[in-house]
Scaffold this motif. Structure first.
Motif, short mmCIF file in Angstrom:
data_model
loop_
_atom_site.label_atom_id
_atom_site.label_comp_id
_atom_site.label_asym_id
_atom_site.label_seq_id
_atom_site.Cartn_x
_atom_site.Cartn_y
_atom_site.Cartn_z
N THR A 1 43.87 49.21 -3.23
CA THR A 1 43.39 47.83 -3.05
C THR A 1 44.20 47.04 -2.04
O THR A 1 43.85 45.91 -1.72
N ALA A 2 45.32 47.61 -1.55
CA ALA A 2 46.15 46.85 -0.59
C ALA A 2 45.39 46.70 0.71
O ALA A 2 44.76 47.64 1.21
N PRO A 3 45.43 45.52 1.30
CA PRO A 3 44.73 45.31 2.57
C PRO A 3 45.37 46.11 3.70
O PRO A 3 46.59 46.24 3.77
N THR A 4 44.56 46.67 4.54
CA THR A 4 45.03 47.47 5.67
C THR A 4 45.07 46.60 6.92
O THR A 4 44.06 46.01 7.32
N ALA A 5 46.26 46.53 7.52
CA ALA A 5 46.43 45.71 8.74
C ALA A 5 46.01 46.54 9.94
O ALA A 5 46.51 47.65 10.15
N THR A 6 45.08 46.05 10.70
CA THR A 6 44.61 46.74 11.91
C THR A 6 45.05 45.96 13.13
O THR A 6 44.96 44.73 13.17
N SER A 7 45.54 46.70 14.09
CA SER A 7 46.00 46.06 15.33
C SER A 7 44.92 46.19 16.38
O SER A 7 44.37 47.27 16.59
N THR A 8 44.62 45.11 16.99
CA THR A 8 43.61 45.09 18.06
C THR A 8 44.28 44.77 19.38
O THR A 8 45.13 43.89 19.46
N THR A 9 43.89 45.50 20.36
CA THR A 9 44.45 45.30 21.70
C THR A 9 43.38 44.71 22.59
O THR A 9 42.29 45.26 22.72
N THR A 10 43.72 43.60 23.20
CA THR A 10 42.78 42.93 24.10
C THR A 10 43.14 43.25 25.53
O THR A 10 44.27 42.98 25.97
N ASN A 11 42.23 43.87 26.22
CA ASN A 11 42.45 44.20 27.63
C ASN A 11 41.97 43.05 28.50
O ASN A 11 40.81 42.67 28.47
N GLN A 12 42.90 42.51 29.27
CA GLN A 12 42.57 41.41 30.16
C GLN A 12 42.68 41.89 31.60
O GLN A 12 43.68 42.48 31.99
N THR A 13 41.67 41.64 32.36
CA THR A 13 41.64 42.01 33.76
C THR A 13 41.90 40.78 34.61
O THR A 13 41.16 39.79 34.51
N ILE A 14 42.95 40.83 35.41
CA ILE A 14 43.29 39.70 36.29
C ILE A 14 42.60 39.90 37.63
O ILE A 14 42.86 40.88 38.33
N THR A 15 41.74 39.00 37.94
CA THR A 15 41.01 39.08 39.20
C THR A 15 41.81 38.38 40.29
O THR A 15 42.16 37.21 40.14
N PRO A 16 42.14 39.08 41.38
CA PRO A 16 42.89 38.44 42.44
C PRO A 16 42.15 37.22 43.00
O PRO A 16 40.94 37.24 43.19
N ALA A 17 42.93 36.20 43.25
CA ALA A 17 42.33 34.98 43.80
C ALA A 17 42.02 35.16 45.27
O ALA A 17 42.79 35.76 46.02
N THR A 18 40.87 34.69 45.68
CA THR A 18 40.46 34.75 47.07
C THR A 18 40.54 33.36 47.67
O THR A 18 39.95 32.42 47.14
N ASN A 19 41.29 33.23 48.77
CA ASN A 19 41.48 31.94 49.40
C ASN A 19 40.96 31.97 50.82
O ASN A 19 40.85 33.03 51.44
N ASN A 20 40.68 30.80 51.32
CA ASN A 20 40.31 30.65 52.72
C ASN A 20 41.53 30.16 53.48
O ASN A 20 42.08 29.10 53.18
N LYS A 21 41.96 30.93 54.45
CA LYS A 21 43.13 30.57 55.25
C LYS A 21 42.66 30.20 56.65
O LYS A 21 41.91 30.94 57.29
N THR A 22 43.12 29.06 57.13
CA THR A 22 42.76 28.60 58.47
C THR A 22 44.04 28.39 59.27
O THR A 22 44.97 27.71 58.82
N PHE A 23 44.08 28.97 60.46
CA PHE A 23 45.25 28.87 61.33
C PHE A 23 44.84 28.27 62.68
O PHE A 23 43.76 28.55 63.20
N TYR A 24 45.75 27.48 63.23
CA TYR A 24 45.54 26.86 64.53
C TYR A 24 46.69 27.29 65.44
O TYR A 24 47.86 27.09 65.10
N LEU A 25 46.34 27.87 66.56
CA LEU A 25 47.37 28.27 67.51
C LEU A 25 46.87 28.10 68.93
O LEU A 25 45.66 28.03 69.19
N PHE A 26 47.82 28.01 69.83
CA PHE A 26 47.49 27.82 71.25
C PHE A 26 48.56 28.50 72.08
O PHE A 26 49.59 28.95 71.56
N ASN A 27 48.32 28.59 73.35
CA ASN A 27 49.29 29.18 74.25
C ASN A 27 50.23 28.08 74.76
O ASN A 27 49.84 26.94 74.95
N THR A 28 51.47 28.44 74.91
CA THR A 28 52.47 27.53 75.45
C THR A 28 53.33 28.26 76.46
O THR A 28 53.24 29.49 76.57
#
Length: 208
Positions: free
Chosen positions: A46-73
Protein backbone atom coordinates in the motif's frame (compact mmCIF):
# COMPACT_ATOMS: atom_id res chain seq x y z
CA UNK A 1 0.29 -45.03 51.49
CA UNK A 2 0.17 -43.84 47.93
CA UNK A 3 0.64 -46.63 45.47
CA UNK A 4 3.19 -46.60 42.75
CA UNK A 5 0.46 -46.58 40.15
CA UNK A 6 -0.92 -43.30 41.42
CA UNK A 7 2.55 -41.80 41.41
CA UNK A 8 3.12 -42.94 37.87
CA UNK A 9 -0.15 -41.41 36.70
CA UNK A 10 0.73 -38.16 38.43
CA UNK A 11 4.16 -38.04 36.79
CA UNK A 12 2.72 -38.77 33.37
CA UNK A 13 0.09 -36.09 33.85
CA UNK A 14 2.72 -33.54 34.92
CA UNK A 15 4.89 -34.34 31.93
CA UNK A 16 1.93 -33.98 29.60
CA UNK A 17 1.04 -30.65 31.18
CA UNK A 18 4.59 -29.36 30.81
CA UNK A 19 4.72 -30.47 27.17
CA UNK A 20 1.40 -28.78 26.41
CA UNK A 21 2.60 -25.59 28.06
CA UNK A 22 5.82 -25.59 25.99
CA UNK A 23 3.88 -26.08 22.72
CA UNK A 24 1.51 -23.25 23.63
CA UNK A 25 4.39 -20.88 24.38
CA UNK A 26 6.13 -21.72 21.11
CA UNK A 27 2.95 -21.02 19.19
CA UNK A 28 2.43 -17.71 20.95
CA UNK A 29 5.95 -16.57 20.02
CA UNK A 30 5.76 -17.68 16.36
CA UNK A 31 2.41 -16.15 15.60
CA UNK A 32 3.34 -12.48 16.18
CA UNK A 33 6.38 -12.75 13.93
CA UNK A 34 4.21 -14.10 11.13
CA UNK A 35 1.71 -11.38 11.79
CA UNK A 36 4.44 -8.79 11.60
CA UNK A 37 5.57 -10.18 8.24
CA UNK A 38 2.04 -9.97 6.94
CA UNK A 39 1.72 -6.42 8.15
CA UNK A 40 5.06 -5.52 6.57
CA UNK A 41 3.96 -7.02 3.24
CA UNK A 42 0.73 -5.06 3.45
CA UNK A 43 2.68 -1.84 4.11
CA UNK A 44 4.90 -2.50 1.12
CA UNK A 45 1.86 -3.11 -1.05
CA UNK A 46 0.00 0.00 0.00
CA UNK A 47 3.00 2.36 0.19
CA UNK A 48 2.88 5.02 -2.51
CA UNK A 49 5.46 4.64 -5.25
CA UNK A 50 7.41 7.79 -6.09
CA UNK A 51 7.95 8.16 -9.83
CA UNK A 52 10.48 10.54 -11.27
CA UNK A 53 9.59 12.38 -14.42
CA UNK A 54 12.14 14.02 -16.62
CA UNK A 55 11.12 17.01 -18.67
CA UNK A 56 13.10 17.52 -21.83
CA UNK A 57 13.39 21.17 -22.75
CA UNK A 58 14.68 22.23 -26.13
CA UNK A 59 16.35 25.64 -26.25
CA UNK A 60 15.78 27.27 -29.58
CA UNK A 61 18.61 29.60 -30.60
CA UNK A 62 17.53 33.18 -30.86
CA UNK A 63 17.61 34.70 -34.33
CA UNK A 64 18.49 38.37 -34.53
CA UNK A 65 18.74 40.92 -37.28
CA UNK A 66 22.17 42.53 -37.37
CA UNK A 67 22.73 45.73 -39.34
CA UNK A 68 26.20 47.15 -39.99
CA UNK A 69 27.25 50.45 -41.52
CA UNK A 70 30.69 50.85 -43.01
CA UNK A 71 32.47 53.02 -45.52
CA UNK A 72 35.88 53.47 -47.03
CA UNK A 73 38.33 55.87 -45.45
CA UNK A 74 41.88 56.98 -46.17
CA UNK A 75 45.06 56.31 -44.27
CA UNK A 76 46.52 59.66 -43.33
CA UNK A 77 50.17 60.19 -44.12
CA UNK A 78 50.42 57.32 -46.60
CA UNK A 79 51.86 58.30 -49.96
CA UNK A 80 50.26 55.88 -52.40
CA UNK A 81 52.82 56.59 -55.11
CA UNK A 82 55.76 56.01 -52.79
CA UNK A 83 54.33 53.02 -50.90
CA UNK A 84 52.94 51.37 -54.00
CA UNK A 85 49.72 50.36 -52.22
CA UNK A 86 46.29 51.99 -51.98
CA UNK A 87 45.63 54.29 -49.06
CA UNK A 88 42.00 53.15 -48.58
CA UNK A 89 40.76 51.00 -45.68
CA UNK A 90 37.38 49.94 -44.27
CA UNK A 91 35.89 51.82 -41.35
CA UNK A 92 34.99 48.46 -39.78
CA UNK A 93 37.78 45.87 -39.86
CA UNK A 94 35.66 43.26 -38.03
CA UNK A 95 31.94 42.34 -38.17
CA UNK A 96 30.61 39.95 -35.51
CA UNK A 97 27.39 37.93 -35.75
CA UNK A 98 25.91 34.68 -34.44
CA UNK A 99 25.00 31.66 -36.53
CA UNK A 100 21.40 32.02 -37.68
CA UNK A 101 21.46 35.84 -37.63
CA UNK A 102 20.18 37.85 -40.56
CA UNK A 103 23.05 40.20 -41.44
CA UNK A 104 22.56 43.44 -43.39
CA UNK A 105 25.58 45.38 -44.59
CA UNK A 106 25.16 49.01 -45.66
CA UNK A 107 28.27 50.15 -47.52
CA UNK A 108 28.86 53.80 -48.40
CA UNK A 109 31.39 54.78 -51.05
CA UNK A 110 32.67 58.24 -50.12
CA UNK A 111 35.52 58.30 -52.61
CA UNK A 112 36.37 61.59 -54.27
CA UNK A 113 34.68 62.12 -57.62
CA UNK A 114 36.85 64.90 -59.01
CA UNK A 115 38.65 64.01 -62.24
CA UNK A 116 42.18 65.32 -62.75
CA UNK A 117 42.93 65.77 -66.40
CA UNK A 118 46.45 66.47 -67.56
CA UNK A 119 47.03 67.41 -71.15
CA UNK A 120 50.37 67.81 -72.75
CA UNK A 121 50.92 70.81 -75.01
CA UNK A 122 51.73 70.24 -78.65
CA UNK A 123 49.98 66.86 -78.91
CA UNK A 124 47.48 66.05 -81.59
CA UNK A 125 43.74 66.21 -80.98
CA UNK A 126 43.33 62.44 -81.39
CA UNK A 127 46.03 61.74 -78.83
CA UNK A 128 44.36 64.12 -76.41
CA UNK A 129 41.01 62.35 -76.78
CA UNK A 130 42.62 58.93 -76.22
CA UNK A 131 44.42 60.17 -73.12
CA UNK A 132 41.23 61.67 -71.75
CA UNK A 133 39.34 58.41 -72.27
CA UNK A 134 42.08 56.43 -70.55
CA UNK A 135 42.16 58.87 -67.67
CA UNK A 136 38.37 58.74 -67.30
CA UNK A 137 38.40 54.93 -67.22
CA UNK A 138 41.24 54.89 -64.69
CA UNK A 139 39.54 57.53 -62.56
CA UNK A 140 36.22 55.66 -62.67
CA UNK A 141 37.87 52.43 -61.51
CA UNK A 142 39.83 54.21 -58.80
CA UNK A 143 36.63 55.75 -57.51
CA UNK A 144 34.87 52.41 -57.19
CA UNK A 145 34.83 50.36 -54.01
CA UNK A 146 33.22 47.07 -53.10
CA UNK A 147 32.32 44.89 -50.14
CA UNK A 148 32.98 41.36 -51.34
CA UNK A 149 32.85 37.92 -49.68
CA UNK A 150 33.40 34.92 -51.92
CA UNK A 151 34.19 32.24 -49.35
CA UNK A 152 31.52 29.47 -49.33
CA UNK A 153 28.84 29.38 -48.13
CA UNK A 154 28.89 33.18 -48.38
CA UNK A 155 28.67 35.04 -51.66
CA UNK A 156 28.26 38.79 -51.22
CA UNK A 157 29.28 41.53 -53.64
CA UNK A 158 28.34 45.18 -53.07
CA UNK A 159 29.98 47.07 -55.95
CA UNK A 160 29.53 50.85 -55.82
CA UNK A 161 30.67 53.81 -57.85
CA UNK A 162 32.14 56.91 -56.29
CA UNK A 163 29.64 58.58 -53.96
CA UNK A 164 27.08 55.76 -54.17
CA UNK A 165 25.73 53.54 -51.37
CA UNK A 166 24.95 49.83 -51.57
CA UNK A 167 23.61 47.12 -49.30
CA UNK A 168 23.18 43.35 -49.05
CA UNK A 169 21.43 40.99 -46.64
CA UNK A 170 22.46 37.40 -45.98
CA UNK A 171 22.07 34.72 -43.31
CA UNK A 172 25.04 33.71 -41.18
CA UNK A 173 24.71 29.99 -41.91
CA UNK A 174 28.17 28.79 -40.93
CA UNK A 175 30.44 29.57 -37.99
CA UNK A 176 34.00 30.71 -38.53
CA UNK A 177 36.08 33.65 -39.75
CA UNK A 178 35.51 34.82 -43.32
CA UNK A 179 37.37 37.59 -45.11
CA UNK A 180 35.72 40.50 -46.91
CA UNK A 181 37.64 42.83 -49.19
CA UNK A 182 37.43 45.48 -51.89
CA UNK A 183 37.95 44.14 -55.40
CA UNK A 184 39.63 47.37 -56.45
CA UNK A 185 41.91 47.83 -53.44
CA UNK A 186 42.52 44.31 -52.05
CA UNK A 187 45.91 44.92 -50.40
CA UNK A 188 44.58 47.36 -47.80
CA UNK A 189 40.77 47.21 -47.87
CA UNK A 190 40.22 43.98 -45.98
CA UNK A 191 38.20 42.88 -42.98
CA UNK A 192 36.80 39.81 -41.22
CA UNK A 193 33.30 38.48 -40.74
CA UNK A 194 33.30 36.53 -37.46
CA UNK A 195 30.34 34.15 -37.02
CA UNK A 196 29.98 32.82 -33.46
CA UNK A 197 27.79 29.95 -32.18
CA UNK A 198 24.05 30.64 -31.84
CA UNK A 199 22.95 32.79 -28.94
CA UNK A 200 20.49 30.82 -26.75
CA UNK A 201 19.61 33.81 -24.56
CA UNK A 202 19.08 36.27 -27.35
CA UNK A 203 22.10 38.27 -26.22
CA UNK A 204 24.69 38.96 -28.89
CA UNK A 205 27.26 41.62 -29.69
CA UNK A 206 25.54 44.85 -30.72
CA UNK A 207 25.54 45.81 -34.38
CA UNK A 208 27.61 48.78 -35.43
Amino acid sequence: MISRRVVSIFVVTAIAAIFSLAVAMSLSVTFPSGQQQAVAQQDNTTAPTATSTTTNQTITPATNNKTFYLFNTELEGLDEATAGIPHYIYSLPVIVANRGDSVTVNFFNIAETEEEATEEEGTAEEEEEEEEEEEEEATEEEGRHSFTINTPPYSVDIDTAAGEPGNATFTADEEGIFEYYCKYHPPTMRGQLVVLPPSSTGESPPAT
